[in-house]
Design a protein around this motif. Structure first.
Motif, PDB file in Angstrom:
ATOM      1  N   MET A  57      -5.338   0.141  10.207  1.00 57.92           N
ATOM      2  CA  MET A  57      -4.028   0.229   9.567  1.00 57.92           C
ATOM      3  C   MET A  57      -3.468   1.645   9.622  1.00 57.92           C
ATOM      4  N   LEU A  58      -4.328   2.621   9.468  1.00 59.46           N
ATOM      5  CA  LEU A  58      -3.881   4.004   9.535  1.00 59.46           C
ATOM      6  C   LEU A  58      -4.357   4.645  10.818  1.00 59.46           C
ATOM      7  N   SER A  59      -3.443   5.300  11.531  1.00 60.61           N
ATOM      8  CA  SER A  59      -3.810   6.058  12.716  1.00 60.61           C
ATOM      9  C   SER A  59      -4.328   7.413  12.276  1.00 60.61           C
ATOM     10  N   ILE A  88       9.470   0.282  10.419  1.00 62.14           N
ATOM     11  CA  ILE A  88       8.756  -0.245   9.251  1.00 62.14           C
ATOM     12  C   ILE A  88       7.400   0.422   9.125  1.00 62.14           C
ATOM     13  N   ALA A  89       6.709   0.585  10.270  1.00 58.95           N
ATOM     14  CA  ALA A  89       5.397   1.235  10.251  1.00 58.95           C
ATOM     15  C   ALA A  89       5.502   2.664   9.732  1.00 58.95           C
ATOM     16  N   ARG A  90       6.523   3.396  10.194  1.00 57.17           N
ATOM     17  CA  ARG A  90       6.689   4.771   9.750  1.00 57.17           C
ATOM     18  C   ARG A  90       7.011   4.842   8.265  1.00 57.17           C
ATOM     19  N   THR A 125      14.907   2.104   3.309  1.00 55.93           N
ATOM     20  CA  THR A 125      14.322   3.197   4.092  1.00 55.93           C
ATOM     21  C   THR A 125      14.500   2.957   5.589  1.00 55.93           C
ATOM     22  N   VAL A 126      14.296   1.705   6.004  1.00 56.18           N
ATOM     23  CA  VAL A 126      14.399   1.363   7.424  1.00 56.18           C
ATOM     24  C   VAL A 126      15.849   1.267   7.876  1.00 56.18           C
ATOM     25  N   GLY A 127      16.732   0.842   6.948  1.00 49.25           N
ATOM     26  CA  GLY A 127      18.142   0.686   7.299  1.00 49.25           C
ATOM     27  C   GLY A 127      18.509  -0.724   7.703  1.00 49.25           C
ATOM     28  N   ILE A 128      17.796  -1.719   7.121  1.00 45.59           N
ATOM     29  CA  ILE A 128      18.106  -3.114   7.398  1.00 45.59           C
ATOM     30  C   ILE A 128      18.265  -3.855   6.077  1.00 45.59           C
ATOM     31  N   ALA A 129      18.670  -5.127   6.144  1.00 39.17           N
ATOM     32  CA  ALA A 129      18.890  -5.910   4.942  1.00 39.17           C
ATOM     33  C   ALA A 129      17.559  -6.315   4.304  1.00 39.17           C
ATOM     34  N   ASN A 185       0.815  -1.210   0.000  1.00 37.71           N
ATOM     35  CA  ASN A 185       0.000   0.000   0.000  1.00 37.71           C
ATOM     36  C   ASN A 185       0.847   1.257   0.000  1.00 37.71           C
ATOM     37  N   ALA A 186       2.088   1.135   0.495  1.00 32.95           N
ATOM     38  CA  ALA A 186       3.007   2.271   0.459  1.00 32.95           C
ATOM     39  C   ALA A 186       3.738   2.362  -0.870  1.00 32.95           C
TER      40      ALA A 186
END
Length: 259
Positions: free
Chosen positions: A67-69, A49-51, A24-28, A13-14
């Motif tokens: 799903m969306l706040s 991940i959520a952000r 974006t998150v900074g992981i593999a 959805n993103a």
């Protein structure tokens, strides 16, 4: 819907690929792949991940809520509107249809939430009460009346369960200037092993104390205040801790001070 399915839905959805989300998150990228395949069942990066996916972190982690706040909705709809407006349309009617169709998709996905969706947990306070067997002494108990409303994201980030958490009101100036008189801290009661320099809540013979602790040989501790000018260090051997009835209640992981 399990965690792997929620992460995949949020990412799609993103409009992100697995590698794009990972960057974006900074992981593999393999970390995202393992989460989405269900090979990994938890991650310390769920908030990030959520952000990155612009979704409610509580929903992503637990499936609770939407799903969306509320704060995400305006950002999400704004970006959707910009994307549609930048597209090519034959005329105003086509543009209006595109907007109408997208909004209908959002409604069908049940992403609208009420304004009071901010999730909190009631965290009970530790309090000092008169000892029923000795009026000159106090005992430390968990209050049944006083509680602190703490945002779920704080607990999620620390990976702690609310039933293992207590709040404490600071009394006095021993931890000033970091924690002033009247400040509040929150502690995790399952963390009682001392890590040098961390802050802990103590039950010292029926008195609640919040101090930085350091280990001493033989199982003792050094108790340190931030206001060392008025409150010098105290050292207790393991035997002296037993004699003074000193018990470590939990590690402090959150605090709010007033100035």
């Amino acid at each position: 819907m399990n965690l792997s399915e929620r992460i995949k839905l949020a990412r799609k959805n993103a409009g992100l690929t697995q590698s794009g989300l990972a960057e974006t998150v900074g992981i593999a990228q393999t970390a995202i792949s393992q989460l989405e395949s269900g090979k990994t069942l938890r991650s310390s990066y769920l908030i990030q991940i959520a952000r990155a996916c612009r979704v409610n972190s509580i929903w992503l982690a637990s499936g609770e809520g939407e799903m969306l706040s509320p704060e995400d909705i305006s950002t999400y709809l704004s970006s959707e509107l910009d994307e549609i407006l930048r597209g090519e349309h034959e005329d105003d009617a086509a543009l209006n249809n595109a907007l109408r169709e997208r909004l209908e998709e959002v409604r069908n996905a049940s992403r609208f939430v009420s304004a009071n969706t901010l999730l909190t947990k009631e965290i009970p306070y530790l309090v000092e009460l008169d000892d029923p067997t000795d009026p000159s002494r106090t005992v430390v108990e968990i209050s049944v009346n006083l509680h602190l409303d703490l945002n779920d994201e704080v607990l999620l980030k620390q990976d702690v369960q609310p039933e293992h958490v207590v709040a404490v009101a600071i009394s006095g100036n021993s931890m000033a200037p970091v924690l002033q008189d009247g400040s509040t801290v929150v502690a995790h009661m399952l963390e009682t092993q001392v890590v040098d320099g961390r802050m802990y809540v103590l039950n010292h013979g029926g008195q609640i104390r919040v101090k930085s602790l350091y280990r001493l040989p033989g199982g003792g501790i050094r108790v340190r205040s931030y206001n060392t000018a008025e409150h010098p260090d105290e050292s207790y051997s393991s035997r002296e801790m037993d004699e003074a009835q000193i018990r470590i209640m939990g590690r402090v992981f959150w605090g709010a001070s007033f100035y």
